[in-house]
Structure formats: structure tokens, C-alpha cells
Design a protein around this motif. Structure first.
Motif, PDB file in Angstrom:
ATOM      1  N   VAL A  19       0.824  -1.212   0.000  1.00  0.00           N
ATOM      2  CA  VAL A  19       0.000   0.000   0.000  1.00  0.00           C
ATOM      3  C   VAL A  19       0.859   1.262   0.000  1.00  0.00           C
ATOM      4  O   VAL A  19       0.662   2.146  -0.840  1.00  0.00           O
ATOM      5  N   PRO A  20       1.840   1.408   0.891  1.00  0.00           N
ATOM      6  CA  PRO A  20       2.669   2.626   0.823  1.00  0.00           C
ATOM      7  C   PRO A  20       3.498   2.709  -0.448  1.00  0.00           C
ATOM      8  O   PRO A  20       3.728   3.806  -0.969  1.00  0.00           O
ATOM      9  N   VAL A  21       3.938   1.571  -0.963  1.00  0.00           N
ATOM     10  CA  VAL A  21       4.722   1.576  -2.201  1.00  0.00           C
ATOM     11  C   VAL A  21       3.858   2.039  -3.370  1.00  0.00           C
ATOM     12  O   VAL A  21       4.283   2.863  -4.186  1.00  0.00           O
ATOM     13  N   VAL A  26       2.000   6.203  -7.229  1.00  0.00           N
ATOM     14  CA  VAL A  26       0.926   7.061  -7.752  1.00  0.00           C
ATOM     15  C   VAL A  26       1.302   8.527  -7.591  1.00  0.00           C
ATOM     16  O   VAL A  26       1.105   9.337  -8.501  1.00  0.00           O
ATOM     17  N   PHE A  27       1.858   8.869  -6.450  1.00  0.00           N
ATOM     18  CA  PHE A  27       2.278  10.248  -6.216  1.00  0.00           C
ATOM     19  C   PHE A  27       3.364  10.666  -7.198  1.00  0.00           C
ATOM     20  O   PHE A  27       3.327  11.765  -7.743  1.00  0.00           O
ATOM     21  N   ALA A  28       4.334   9.793  -7.425  1.00  0.00           N
ATOM     22  CA  ALA A  28       5.426  10.111  -8.348  1.00  0.00           C
ATOM     23  C   ALA A  28       4.927  10.281  -9.774  1.00  0.00           C
ATOM     24  O   ALA A  28       5.313  11.219 -10.480  1.00  0.00           O
ATOM     25  N   GLY A  33       3.356  13.976 -14.180  1.00  0.00           N
ATOM     26  CA  GLY A  33       2.303  14.482 -15.064  1.00  0.00           C
ATOM     27  C   GLY A  33       2.069  15.967 -14.884  1.00  0.00           C
ATOM     28  O   GLY A  33       1.911  16.706 -15.859  1.00  0.00           O
ATOM     29  N   ALA A  34       2.069  16.421 -13.637  1.00  0.00           N
ATOM     30  CA  ALA A  34       1.894  17.848 -13.381  1.00  0.00           C
ATOM     31  C   ALA A  34       3.067  18.646 -13.922  1.00  0.00           C
ATOM     32  O   ALA A  34       2.888  19.718 -14.513  1.00  0.00           O
ATOM     33  N   ALA A  35       4.272  18.132 -13.726  1.00  0.00           N
ATOM     34  CA  ALA A  35       5.460  18.842 -14.214  1.00  0.00           C
ATOM     35  C   ALA A  35       5.467  18.920 -15.736  1.00  0.00           C
ATOM     36  O   ALA A  35       5.784  19.967 -16.314  1.00  0.00           O
ATOM     37  N   LEU A  36       5.124  17.814 -16.409  1.00  0.00           N
ATOM     38  CA  LEU A  36       5.083  17.831 -17.873  1.00  0.00           C
ATOM     39  C   LEU A  36       4.003  18.774 -18.390  1.00  0.00           C
ATOM     40  O   LEU A  36       4.221  19.497 -19.369  1.00  0.00           O
ATOM     41  N   ALA A  37       2.836  18.770 -17.744  1.00  0.00           N
ATOM     42  CA  ALA A  37       1.750  19.645 -18.199  1.00  0.00           C
ATOM     43  C   ALA A  37       2.064  21.111 -17.916  1.00  0.00           C
ATOM     44  O   ALA A  37       1.742  21.984 -18.728  1.00  0.00           O
ATOM     45  N   PRO A  48      -1.360  11.536 -21.034  1.00  0.00           N
ATOM     46  CA  PRO A  48      -1.850  10.544 -20.082  1.00  0.00           C
ATOM     47  C   PRO A  48      -1.449  10.833 -18.637  1.00  0.00           C
ATOM     48  O   PRO A  48      -2.260  10.647 -17.717  1.00  0.00           O
ATOM     49  N   LEU A  49      -0.225  11.310 -18.428  1.00  0.00           N
ATOM     50  CA  LEU A  49       0.189  11.587 -17.061  1.00  0.00           C
ATOM     51  C   LEU A  49      -0.479  12.839 -16.503  1.00  0.00           C
ATOM     52  O   LEU A  49      -0.748  12.918 -15.303  1.00  0.00           O
ATOM     53  N   ALA A  50      -0.761  13.818 -17.346  1.00  0.00           N
ATOM     54  CA  ALA A  50      -1.486  15.001 -16.880  1.00  0.00           C
ATOM     55  C   ALA A  50      -2.925  14.626 -16.503  1.00  0.00           C
ATOM     56  O   ALA A  50      -3.444  15.093 -15.482  1.00  0.00           O
ATOM     57  N   LEU A  51      -3.550  13.790 -17.300  1.00  0.00           N
ATOM     58  CA  LEU A  51      -4.893  13.316 -16.960  1.00  0.00           C
ATOM     59  C   LEU A  51      -4.857  12.500 -15.679  1.00  0.00           C
ATOM     60  O   LEU A  51      -5.747  12.618 -14.826  1.00  0.00           O
ATOM     61  N   PHE A  52      -3.826  11.679 -15.518  1.00  0.00           N
ATOM     62  CA  PHE A  52      -3.670  10.904 -14.286  1.00  0.00           C
ATOM     63  C   PHE A  52      -3.512  11.832 -13.093  1.00  0.00           C
ATOM     64  O   PHE A  52      -4.090  11.585 -12.027  1.00  0.00           O
ATOM     65  N   TYR A  53      -2.763  12.907 -13.258  1.00  0.00           N
ATOM     66  CA  TYR A  53      -2.599  13.880 -12.180  1.00  0.00           C
ATOM     67  C   TYR A  53      -3.935  14.520 -11.818  1.00  0.00           C
ATOM     68  O   TYR A  53      -4.246  14.693 -10.634  1.00  0.00           O
TER      69      TYR A  53
END
Length: 138
Positions: A19-21, A26-28, A33-37, A48-53
Motif C-alpha cells: 500500500v505505501p509503495v 501514484v504520487f510520483a 504528469g503535473a510537471a510535464l503539463a 496521459p500523465l497530466a490526466l492521471f494527475y
């Protein structure tokens, strides 16, 4: 350091370590995704990573705020809340003619941060708190 067989023999389920892993993964992925967007870099993983974010950030914040619920209830409520936050943010920003990928990521991040910070506050209900009483005679 304990091995998996040592932990299984001690009665600790191996799935408790996952669970923590998974939460960290998911956080990473959502942070990438946020950084790329936000930076606007051209990458096939940007969309896809921005949508995931946009789904994961409010869901993680809501799950943290609802940590007293049962796991399944918390998952359903946090995913529903994440979709609601995304839809209301997109509708508000589109109505105000402010929608862009960068503005959307910023707004959802700010809302998620506020939701996360509201979950770290003091519990005013008194439920689940223990009181220690000092004996003045000892």
C-alpha cells in the motif's frame, strides 16, 4: 532487515507493504504528469500523465482527509470527489474563459492542497481521542 519469508512467518501480510509503495508510485507518476503539463514539454507521456494527475491529486487528498472511513468507502468517496472537483473546476474555468492546461493543473493542485491541509487539522469532534489524567497525589 526482515525478508518477506520472515514477515510472513511473523503473521504480517506482505500486501500491507504494498500500500505505501503503490501510494508513492501514484504520487510520483502524478507529480511527473503535473510537471510535464505545467512546463509544456512535448512528450508522448504528457497527456496521459497530466490526466492521471488531474484524477489522482484530488483523490489522494480526499483519501487522506477521509482516513477514518473503511478502505472501500474511502476509495469510492475519494474517486467520486476527484471527478467532482475536476468537473467543477473545468466548468468554472471554461465559463470564465480561463481554461488552459497550465491553469487547470494549477487550480486542481491548489484545490487538492487545500483539501489535504483540511485533513491535517485538529479533530474537534472528540471521537477517537484518548485523555490521560494525571494523578495529583503521586
Amino acid at each position: 532487515m526482515q525478508t518477506i519469508s520472515d514477515r510472513s512467518a511473523a503473521g504480517v501480510p506482505v500486501s500491507a507493504d504494498l500500500v505505501p509503495v503503490l501510494a508513492g508510485a501514484v504520487f510520483a507518476a502524478s507529480a511527473v504528469g503535473a510537471a510535464l503539463a505545467y512546463t509544456g514539454l512535448d512528450s508522448p507521456l504528457r497527456a496521459p500523465l497530466a490526466l492521471f494527475y488531474l484524477v489522482a491529486a484530488p483523490a489522494e487528498a480526499a483519501a487522506f482527509s477521509l482516513r477514518r472511513l473503511e478502505p472501500l468507502d474511502r476509495m469510492v468517496a475519494s474517486l467520486s470527489g476527484a471527478v467532482l472537483i475536476d468537473l467543477l473546476t473545468a466548468e468554472s474555468m471554461a465559463g470564465l474563459h480561463l481554461w488552459s492546461t497550465r491553469n487547470g493543473v494549477t487550480a486542481v493542485g491548489a484545490i487538492s492542497l487545500l483539501l489535504f491541509l483540511s485533513g491535517t487539522g485538529v479533530n474537534h469532534s472528540g471521537a477517537g481521542r484518548e485523555r490521560t489524567v494525571k494523578n495529583s497525589e503521586t
